[in-house]
Scaffold this active site. Structure first.
Site, PDB file in Angstrom:
ATOM      1  N   TYR A 125       0.792  -1.532  -0.120  1.00 29.15           N
ATOM      2  CA  TYR A 125      -0.096  -0.272   0.121  1.00 29.15           C
ATOM      3  C   TYR A 125       1.680   0.912   0.078  1.00 29.15           C
ATOM      4  O   TYR A 125       2.002   1.247   0.737  1.00 29.15           O
ATOM      5  CB  TYR A 125      -0.919   0.243   1.277  1.00 29.15           C
ATOM      6  CG  TYR A 125      -1.864   1.450   1.516  1.00 29.15           C
ATOM      7  CD1 TYR A 125      -2.954   1.263   0.759  1.00 29.15           C
ATOM      8  CD2 TYR A 125      -1.884   2.108   2.189  1.00 29.15           C
ATOM      9  CE1 TYR A 125      -3.312   2.510   0.902  1.00 29.15           C
ATOM     10  CE2 TYR A 125      -2.800   3.514   2.189  1.00 29.15           C
ATOM     11  CZ  TYR A 125      -3.621   2.764   1.993  1.00 29.15           C
ATOM     12  OH  TYR A 125      -4.470   4.330   1.789  1.00 29.15           O
ATOM     13  N   ASP A 147       9.542   3.389  -0.497  1.00 32.76           N
ATOM     14  CA  ASP A 147       8.740   3.698  -0.053  1.00 32.76           C
ATOM     15  C   ASP A 147       8.356   3.601   1.942  1.00 32.76           C
ATOM     16  O   ASP A 147       8.198   2.069   2.244  1.00 32.76           O
ATOM     17  CB  ASP A 147       7.012   3.425   0.007  1.00 32.76           C
ATOM     18  CG  ASP A 147       5.307   4.015   0.759  1.00 32.76           C
ATOM     19  OD1 ASP A 147       6.197   4.196   1.893  1.00 32.76           O
ATOM     20  OD2 ASP A 147       4.812   3.863   0.771  1.00 32.76           O
ATOM     21  N   LYS A 183       4.121   9.280   8.958  1.00 31.00           N
ATOM     22  CA  LYS A 183       4.063   8.041  10.270  1.00 31.00           C
ATOM     23  C   LYS A 183       4.617   8.852  11.580  1.00 31.00           C
ATOM     24  O   LYS A 183       4.470   9.893  11.816  1.00 31.00           O
ATOM     25  CB  LYS A 183       3.993   6.701  10.501  1.00 31.00           C
ATOM     26  CG  LYS A 183       2.561   6.259   8.860  1.00 31.00           C
ATOM     27  CD  LYS A 183       2.042   5.191   8.894  1.00 31.00           C
ATOM     28  CE  LYS A 183       0.678   4.211   8.453  1.00 31.00           C
ATOM     29  NZ  LYS A 183       0.951   4.153   6.986  1.00 31.00           N
TER      30      LYS A 183
HETATM   31  C1  LIG Z   1       0.509   4.693   5.894  1.00 27.93           C
HETATM   32  C2  LIG Z   1       1.253   4.392   5.399  1.00 27.93           C
HETATM   33  C3  LIG Z   1       0.942   5.265   3.681  1.00 27.93           C
HETATM   34  C4  LIG Z   1      -0.121   6.441   3.537  1.00 27.93           C
HETATM   35  O1  LIG Z   1       0.063   7.663   4.749  1.00 27.93           O
HETATM   36  P1  LIG Z   1      -1.214   8.379   4.798  1.00 27.93           P
HETATM   37  O2  LIG Z   1      -0.469   8.819   5.644  1.00 27.93           O
HETATM   38  O3  LIG Z   1      -2.258   7.274   5.531  1.00 27.93           O
HETATM   39  O4  LIG Z   1      -1.362   8.885   3.590  1.00 27.93           O
HETATM   40  C5  LIG Z   1       1.645   4.799   2.382  1.00 27.93           C
HETATM   41  N1  LIG Z   1       2.647   3.955   2.273  1.00 27.93           N
HETATM   42  C6  LIG Z   1       2.898   3.054   3.814  1.00 27.93           C
HETATM   43  C7  LIG Z   1       3.759   1.930   3.603  1.00 27.93           C
HETATM   44  C8  LIG Z   1       2.345   3.887   4.843  1.00 27.93           C
HETATM   45  O5  LIG Z   1       2.594   2.718   5.348  1.00 27.93           O
END
Ligand SMILES: *Cc1c(COP(=O)(O)O)cnc(C)c1O
Length: 428
Positions: free
Chosen positions: A144, A239, A267
């Protein structure tokens, strides 16, 4: 367990907010039941509106690595707020957070702050496309990267077919530029890159996947991604929105010793406030406006309160022994969970990278989306409910990672072990 108030609030919320929540997984649909409405949180515990308390392994889906309402973070937020909440002009705090991040992630030479992980990945891909003048991207099945159109795509029937949208509202024309491949499949990756590299701008990967449980890269997988992208002039995007400051202080890239071209963060770097960031090689990041032609902006980007929370968090994290302590706690939790499962005789697979982890109810090794799906989600749902009734809050879906924080005590972990044992005993 009393939950009349949560039930009544959820009814009200459902009339006003789609599904009663502002982010889908919060609605408990994967496990059934009524989501808890939270009143407050402190340290390792959250408290719902009915007065129940839980040991929290969701931690706001990752950010709260120090635990909830950490005194240093609360102080930083209060001090910052009293000086004004947003200026739409630069502040020294943006430099300070950028420096702290750069120190932890030397691959980041220049960085841009945004407001979420979604914005970070979406913008990183735009820059990669602008830089390479190519349109397609490769992502991996089950990972994701936020909810931008081109990223809500999974593979069609053949593993290498070009993408079809995963969600109504995503135009087919966006999805065709996304190639989705199985994680950890080195051979297929090499083949697809070799045959399509002239069109491929970027490979985006969660170096440890945290959005279908917790899946580790097999030996050599990340190295191959690095070598092949370098060979063909493709931008490698890590990511690390979840893994950053979680797998280690320097994220998965420090742990696996790989230098991506661009890193996305979120995060933890916001300390619980809405922050994301993307950064990397100078020559790529210099493409971003106003230094370069690739447009990306944000009214609240680099917000002073959010920067303050991020700075305070990274300062706490960079103290000596923090990551030794985090590793000890995570390891104790791992051993405790494994022992509890073994004692009851339930077959599971457990994976962990730093302070993120997942238990799958399966007997086969989980290495990608297909094998993750082998987990028995019916058992998971029962397990979730049993744990909740025993005061342990885990993510309401099998396909989410669990997290542990610096504030989780040995006592918390002991209680968790007992709760896991009794829960499994009950559903076996
Ligand atoms: C949580 C997450 C996102 C999205 O971040 P948001 O702040 O919810 O938009 C993207 N990539 C990874 C790997 C994530 O865990």
């Amino acid at each position: 367990m009393k939950n009349q108030r949560s039930i009544s609030l959820f009814k009200k919320a459902n009339k006003l907010i789609p599904g009663g929540v502002n982010s889908p997984v919060r609605a408990f649909r994967a496990v059934g039941g009524n989501p808890l409405f939270i009143e407050k949180a402190k340290g390792s515990k959250i408290f719902d509106v009915d007065g129940n308390s839980y040991i929290d392994y969701v931690l706001s889906w990752g950010p709260m690595i120090l635990g909830h309402a950490h005194p240093q973070i609360v102080k930083a937020i209060k001090e910052s707020a009293s000086k004004g909440t947003s200026f739409g002009a630069p502040t020294s705090k943006e430099i300070e957070l950028a420096q702290l991040i750069q120190k932890a992630f030397p691959s980041i030479e220049k960085i841009r702050m945004v407001n979420s992980g979604t914005e970070a990945t979406m913008s990183a891909i735009r820059v990669a496309r602008g830089f390479t003048k190519r349109d397609k991207i490769i992502k991996f099945e089950g990972s994701y990267h936020g909810h931008a159109d081109g990223l809500l795509v999974k593979a069609g029937s053949g593993a290498t077919t070009f993408g079809v949208p995963d969600s109504p509202g995503v135009p087919k024309d966006y999805a065709i530029n996304t190639i989705t491949l199985p994680f950890n499949n080195i051979k297929l990756f090499k083949e697809v890159v070799k045959n399509n590299y002239k069109e491929i701008s970027a490979v985006i990967v969660e170096p440890v996947i945290g959005n279908m449980g917790c899946i580790l890269p097999i030996d050599g997988f990340l190295q191959i991604l690095r070598e092949e992208t370098e060979r063909y002039g493709i931008v490698l995007i890590f990511d690390e929105v979840m893994t950053g400051f979680r797998v280690s202080y320097g994220g998965a890239q420090a742990f696996y010793k790989i230098k991506p071209d661009i890193t996305c963060l979120g995060k933890v770097i916001g300390g619980g406030l809405p922050v994301g960031a993307y950064g990397g090689k100078k020559e790529i990041m210099s493409m971003v406006a106003p230094e370069g032609p690739v447009y990306q902006a944000g009214t609240l980007s680099g917000n002073p309160i959010a920067m303050s929370a991020g700075i305070a968090t990274l300062k706490e994290l960079s103290k000596k022994e923090t990551y030794i302590s985090l590793e000890n706690k995570a390891n104790l939790l791992e051993q405790s969970l494994k022992e509890a499962c073994e004692k009851v005789g339930v077959k599971t697979r457990f994976y962990r990278a730093g302070t993120m982890f997942c238990t799958y109810f399966t007997e086969i090794d989980v290495v990608d989306y297909e094998t993750a799906k082998s987990s028995d989600t019916k058992i998971f749902s029962l397990f979730f409910k049993e744990l909740l009734s025993r005061g342990v809050y885990i993510a309401p879906s099998q396909f989410e990672a669990g997290f542990i924080s610096l504030s989780h005590s040995t006592e918390d972990i002991k209680k968790t072990k007992t709760a896991v044992y009794n829960s499994l005993k009950r559903i076996k």
